[in-house]
Design a protein around this motif. Structure first.
Motif, PDB file in Angstrom:
ATOM      1  N   TYR A 196     -12.495  -3.126  -0.055  1.00  0.00           N
ATOM      2  CA  TYR A 196     -10.885  -3.870   0.170  1.00  0.00           C
ATOM      3  C   TYR A 196     -10.404  -4.677   1.524  1.00  0.00           C
ATOM      4  N   ILE A 197     -10.356  -5.893   1.517  1.00  0.00           N
ATOM      5  CA  ILE A 197      -9.385  -6.733   2.947  1.00  0.00           C
ATOM      6  C   ILE A 197      -7.867  -6.777   2.758  1.00  0.00           C
ATOM      7  N   ARG A 198      -6.845  -7.268   3.738  1.00  0.00           N
ATOM      8  CA  ARG A 198      -5.720  -7.635   3.166  1.00  0.00           C
ATOM      9  C   ARG A 198      -5.673  -9.257   3.791  1.00  0.00           C
ATOM     10  N   GLY A 229      -0.249  -4.865  11.828  1.00  0.00           N
ATOM     11  CA  GLY A 229      -0.028  -3.750  11.199  1.00  0.00           C
ATOM     12  C   GLY A 229       0.764  -2.925  12.227  1.00  0.00           C
ATOM     13  N   GLY A 230       1.343  -3.523  13.611  1.00  0.00           N
ATOM     14  CA  GLY A 230       2.424  -3.071  14.428  1.00  0.00           C
ATOM     15  C   GLY A 230       1.640  -2.299  15.477  1.00  0.00           C
ATOM     16  N   ASP A 231       2.229  -1.264  15.947  1.00  0.00           N
ATOM     17  CA  ASP A 231       1.839  -0.687  17.157  1.00  0.00           C
ATOM     18  C   ASP A 231       0.843   0.313  16.713  1.00  0.00           C
ATOM     19  N   THR A 232       0.460   0.808  15.086  1.00  0.00           N
ATOM     20  CA  THR A 232      -0.340   1.896  14.999  1.00  0.00           C
ATOM     21  C   THR A 232      -1.688   0.225  14.026  1.00  0.00           C
ATOM     22  N   THR A 233      -1.777   0.080  14.174  1.00  0.00           N
ATOM     23  CA  THR A 233      -2.823  -1.212  13.329  1.00  0.00           C
ATOM     24  C   THR A 233      -4.037  -0.291  12.886  1.00  0.00           C
ATOM     25  N   ILE A 234      -4.363   0.047  12.255  1.00  0.00           N
ATOM     26  CA  ILE A 234      -6.060   0.913  12.493  1.00  0.00           C
ATOM     27  C   ILE A 234      -6.725  -1.063  11.356  1.00  0.00           C
ATOM     28  N   PRO A 235      -7.678  -1.111  12.200  1.00  0.00           N
ATOM     29  CA  PRO A 235      -8.374  -2.692  11.265  1.00  0.00           C
ATOM     30  C   PRO A 235      -9.251  -2.200  10.194  1.00  0.00           C
ATOM     31  N   TRP A 236     -10.297  -1.277  10.221  1.00  0.00           N
ATOM     32  CA  TRP A 236     -10.724  -0.309  10.039  1.00  0.00           C
ATOM     33  C   TRP A 236     -10.728   1.019   9.304  1.00  0.00           C
ATOM     34  N   ALA A 237      -9.797   1.419   8.737  1.00  0.00           N
ATOM     35  CA  ALA A 237      -9.211   2.465   7.995  1.00  0.00           C
ATOM     36  C   ALA A 237     -10.149   3.887   7.500  1.00  0.00           C
ATOM     37  N   MET A 238     -10.676   5.007   7.829  1.00  0.00           N
ATOM     38  CA  MET A 238     -11.639   6.198   7.232  1.00  0.00           C
ATOM     39  C   MET A 238     -10.869   7.571   7.050  1.00  0.00           C
ATOM     40  N   SER A 239     -11.695   8.198   6.085  1.00  0.00           N
ATOM     41  CA  SER A 239     -11.276   9.513   6.194  1.00  0.00           C
ATOM     42  C   SER A 239     -12.276  10.440   6.754  1.00  0.00           C
ATOM     43  N   GLY A 240     -11.938  11.644   6.647  1.00  0.00           N
ATOM     44  CA  GLY A 240     -12.747  12.411   7.238  1.00  0.00           C
ATOM     45  C   GLY A 240     -13.587  13.845   5.877  1.00  0.00           C
ATOM     46  N   ARG A 241     -13.877  12.836   4.261  1.00  0.00           N
ATOM     47  CA  ARG A 241     -14.076  13.086   3.387  1.00  0.00           C
ATOM     48  C   ARG A 241     -15.339  14.204   3.938  1.00  0.00           C
ATOM     49  N   GLY A 314       0.608   0.311   5.942  1.00  0.00           N
ATOM     50  CA  GLY A 314       0.866  -1.784   5.644  1.00  0.00           C
ATOM     51  C   GLY A 314       0.045  -1.570   7.737  1.00  0.00           C
ATOM     52  N   SER A 315      -0.451   0.236   7.723  1.00  0.00           N
ATOM     53  CA  SER A 315      -1.340  -0.293   9.145  1.00  0.00           C
ATOM     54  C   SER A 315      -2.697  -0.212   8.548  1.00  0.00           C
ATOM     55  N   VAL A 316      -2.715  -0.886   8.072  1.00  0.00           N
ATOM     56  CA  VAL A 316      -5.253  -1.051   7.270  1.00  0.00           C
ATOM     57  C   VAL A 316      -4.905  -2.429   7.265  1.00  0.00           C
ATOM     58  N   GLY A 317      -5.594  -2.206   8.186  1.00  0.00           N
ATOM     59  CA  GLY A 317      -6.763  -3.997   7.095  1.00  0.00           C
ATOM     60  C   GLY A 317      -7.936  -4.089   6.087  1.00  0.00           C
ATOM     61  N   PHE A 342      -4.084  -6.080  -0.658  1.00  0.00           N
ATOM     62  CA  PHE A 342      -5.465  -5.655  -0.373  1.00  0.00           C
ATOM     63  C   PHE A 342      -6.252  -6.185  -1.762  1.00  0.00           C
ATOM     64  N   VAL A 343      -7.379  -7.404  -1.158  1.00  0.00           N
ATOM     65  CA  VAL A 343      -7.497  -8.064  -2.457  1.00  0.00           C
ATOM     66  C   VAL A 343      -9.797  -7.062  -1.881  1.00  0.00           C
TER      67      VAL A 343
END
Length: 546
Positions: A196-198, A229-241, A314-317, A342-343
Motif C-alpha cells: 500500500y502507498i500514500r 509525514g513530519g519530523d518522524t517521516t517513515i517512507p517504508w514502515a516495517m515491523s519485526g514480527r 500519518g508518519s508512513v508512506g 493509502f491505496v
C-alpha cells in the motif's frame, strides 16, 4: 531417489516438529468474505425450518453409531454454553442423527495449543474420530507413520459432495496414490501479502503511481526529503514480527527468476530469501534502511505496536503487509485527516516487467481420521464430512441456521450480541470443517460492495474497494506444492524458517559496509542448521516425480 522409498517417517518427528512450530494461518486472519454484519431482513432459514435433508444427497440410515469430533475452544462461547454444547452443535447433532443415525460428540481442544494437544492425543490413543490441523508437516508425519486411516475407498463411496464442491483442494491430501485426509476448501481467493502507498503523498509530490521498484525508490526518497509525514517521516514502515516473512517476501521475490516449477518448488516462500537473486534484493533493502527510508530498528517491534501506530498517525508512506491487517490503521488515519490516504499498489516488477503475487492455496485444514477408528466409524465420519461439504449445509453452519441474506445474495454474519443471545459460538466457522467456497466468495464486485457496505465508519469509498479487488489480482501466482515433506525438512524445517526471518532482518539493518559479511555469515549459519539438506531434498523429490 525413487518415489516408493520416500514415504518413511515416525510419529516422534511429528511430535517434535509440531511442538516447535507455531499454529499458522488459521482463522485469525481477516478476509473479505465472511465478515458481514448487516443486510436485509430476508431470512435464509431458521433452526426450526432447516430440514435435515436440505441440500444433501438422499441419506441412507444405517446402524446407530457414535463419532467423536474435535472442536476448537477459543474461549468465546456464548454465556451458558460451551464449545461442545451450544445451539449450533445441537443443530448439527440433530441433522446428522436424523439423516444418518449418527450420534456426534464434540471434544474441545484449546485453539492456542491445538497441535500440541493433538499430538498428545494421537500418541496416547485418545484422539477423537475426526481431527484436523493446518500444519502440512504434521499431516505428512501422521500419514507416513501409519497414524491415519487411509481414506481412498471411503472417499470414493461417501465423498461425492466433497469432490463436487471442494475438489480443487483435495490433491494435497494424497500420499502416493492413497488419500489420508479430506481438505477444507477456502472461500475467497486471497494474496498472501499486499503493498500500500500514500496516494495523497504521490499527489503532493506530483508523482505517478509507481509501477517498478526503481520508481518506488524515487518515491520513498522524495517522501523523506520533503518530510511528508513530519519530523518522524517513515517512507517504508516495517515491523519485526518473527513468525512471518510478510514484510519483505514480495519484494525479494521480484529479484528471483522462477523459470520452471522445479525452481519454484525448491525455493518456495520459506526459502525464497536465499534463492539466486534474492541477495540483490536484500542489498537494496539494506541500502534503503541505511538511507533512512525504512523504520529504524524495526526488528525490535515484534508485537507490531510501533508499526501500526506509525501508520495511524500519518508518519508512513508505504507498507507491505497481509492484505487486510493494516486496514484498521488506515481507517484511523483517514478519519483523522478527512480523506483517503493509502491505496493498494503493485510495483515489484520482475525482470520481464510482469509481476508475481503469491496467493494462498485453495486448501485450508487437513481433516483426518486416526487409524484407531473402526471401519464403521470411518464410514460415519465420511458421511458427516460429506454432508458438511454441501454449500447449503455449510452456509447454515458458518452463518448459523438463522442467517439472513442481504440484497447482494451474501450471507450476513450475526453480531456478537446476536450469537450470545441465541447461544451460538463466537466462531461458527470452527464447526464448518469442509466448505467456505460460497457462490459470492470470488465475485469481485460483490466483495467490493460488501466490504464498502459493512464499514464501521466510511473510511474508504466503493471505488477504493473495487480498486483493491483489481490490484490484488495482478500477477496471481501459486507455488507448486506436494503432500510429501522430506525427512530433513521435517527435522530442520521449523528451526530454519525461524532463522531465515532473523537472517533477513540482520541483513537489512546491517551497516552498509558490513552487508556482505552479514549475508555470508548468516547464510552459512542457515546451511549449518540444515538449509542445504532441505533444498537438496526438495530438488531430489521433484526430480523423482519426472
Amino acid at each position: 531417489m525413487k518415489r516408493k522409498g520416500i514415504l518413511k517417517k515416525t510419529l516422534a518427528i511429528a511430535l517434535a516438529s509440531a511442538m516447535t512450530l507455531a499454529a499458522a494461518g488459521c482463522g485469525g486472519k481477516d478476509t473479505a468474505a465472511g465478515t458481514t454484519d448487516g443486510g436485509s431482513s430476508q431470512t435464509a432459514g431458521t433452526a426450526a425450518q432447516a430440514t435435515a435433508s436440505a441440500g444433501s444427497e438422499t441419506a441412507e440410515k444405517g446402524e446407530e453409531v457414535t463419532i467423536r469430533v474435535m472442536a476448537w475452544d477459543r474461549g468465546n462461547a456464548a454465556p451458558g454454553t460451551t464449545t461442545e454444547n451450544n445451539t449450533l452443535t445441537k443443530w448439527i447433532q440433530e441433522q446428522v442423527k436424523e439423516l444418518y443415525n449418527i450420534n456426534v460428540e464434540y471434544v474441545s481442544v484449546p485453539r492456542s495449543e491445538s497441535d500440541d494437544k493433538l499430538n498428545i492425543m494421537m500418541s496416547g490413543g485418545t484422539a477423537p474420530d475426526i481431527v484436523f490441523t493446518y500444519d502440512q508437516t504434521l499431516f505428512y508425519s501422521y500419514a507416513s507413520s501409519g497414524a491415519l486411516h487411509e481414506l481412498t475407498d471411503a472417499y470414493k463411496q461417501y465423498g461425492s459432495n466433497i469432490q463436487n464442491f471442494c475438489g480443487e483442494a483435495q490433491d494435497i491430501s494424497m500420499v502416493g496414490d492413497a488419500k489420508y485426509a479430506v481438505m477444507k476448501q477456502r472461500g475467497t481467493e486471497e494474496p498472501r501479502h499486499m503493498a500500500y502507498i500514500r496516494q495523497d503523498w504521490l499527489d503532493e509530490l506530483g508523482m505517478e503511481m509507481p509501477a517498478t521498484k526503481e520508481e518506488l525508490g524515487e518515491y520513498l526518497t522524495a517522501a523523506k526529503e520533503n518530510n511528508l509525514g513530519g519530523d518522524t517521516t517513515i517512507p517504508w514502515a516495517m515491523s519485526g514480527r518473527n513468525d512471518t516473512e510478510k514484510m519483505y517476501l514480495n519484494f525479494l521475490g521480484s529479484y528471483v527468476d522462477l523459470p520452471d516449477d522445479r525452481t519454484a518448488y525448491i525455493y518456495n516462500e520459506w526459502y525464497m530469501s536465499v534463492a539466486p537473486g534474492a541477495e540483490e534484493g536484500l542489498k537494496q533493502l539494506n541500502q534503503w534502511y541505511n538511507d533512512g527510508l525504512i523504520t529504524k530498528d524495526f526488528p525490535t517491534d515484534t508485537a507490531e505496536d510501533v508499526f501500526m501506530a506509525a501508520i495511524s498517525n500519518g508518519s508512513v508512506g508505504f507498507v507491505l503487509d497481509d492484505p487486510y491487517h493494516p486496514h484498521a490503521s488506515f481507517e484511523i488515519l483517514n478519519n483523522a485527516v478527512g480523506h483517503e490516504t493509502f491505496v493498494p499498489v503493485q510495483c515489484f516488477d520482475l525482470p520481464d516487467g510482469s509481476y508475481r503475487e503469491p496467493y494462498e492455496y485453495r486448501y485450508a485444514m487437513f481433516v483426518m481420521i486416526p487409524s484407531s477408528a473402526s471401519e464403521e466409524k470411518v464410514a460415519a465420519c465420511m458421511k458427516y464430512l460429506n454432508w458438511m461439504a454441501d454449500p447449503e449445509v455449510a452456509l447454515n453452519i458458518r452463518y448459523t441456521p438463522e442467517h439472513k441474506i442481504d440484497d447482494l445474495g451474501v450471507a450476513v454474519e450475526p453480531t456478537e450480541a446476536e450469537k450470545n443471545e441465541k447461544g451460538y459460538p463466537g466462531t461458527c466457522d470452527d464447526l464448518c470443517l469442509m466448505n467456505l467456497n460460497f457462490e459470492w466468495a470470488n465475485d469481485p464486485e460483490v466483495l467490493a460492495q460488501t466490504s464498502f457496505d459493512n464499514q464501521a465508519t466510511q473510511w474508504a469509498s466503493l471505488e477504493w474497494y473495487q480498486n483493491f479487488q483489481k490490484v490484488k489480482e495482478e500477477g496471481k501466482f501459486r507455488f507448486p506444492v506436494f503432500s510429501y515433506i522430506t525427512e530433513d525438512e521435517q527435522t530442520y524445517g521449523a528451526d530454519v524458517k525461524t532463522r531465515m526471518i532473523e537472517f533477513v532482518y540482520r541483513c537489512i539493518v546491517a551497516p552498509a559496509d558490513q552487508f556482505d559479511a552479514t549475508w555470508e555469515s548468516g547464510y552459512n549459519e542457515l546451511v549449518n542448521a540444515g538449509l542445504q539438506k532441505i533444498l537438496d531434498g526438495r530438488a531430489e523429490y521433484f526430480d523423482s516425480l519426472n
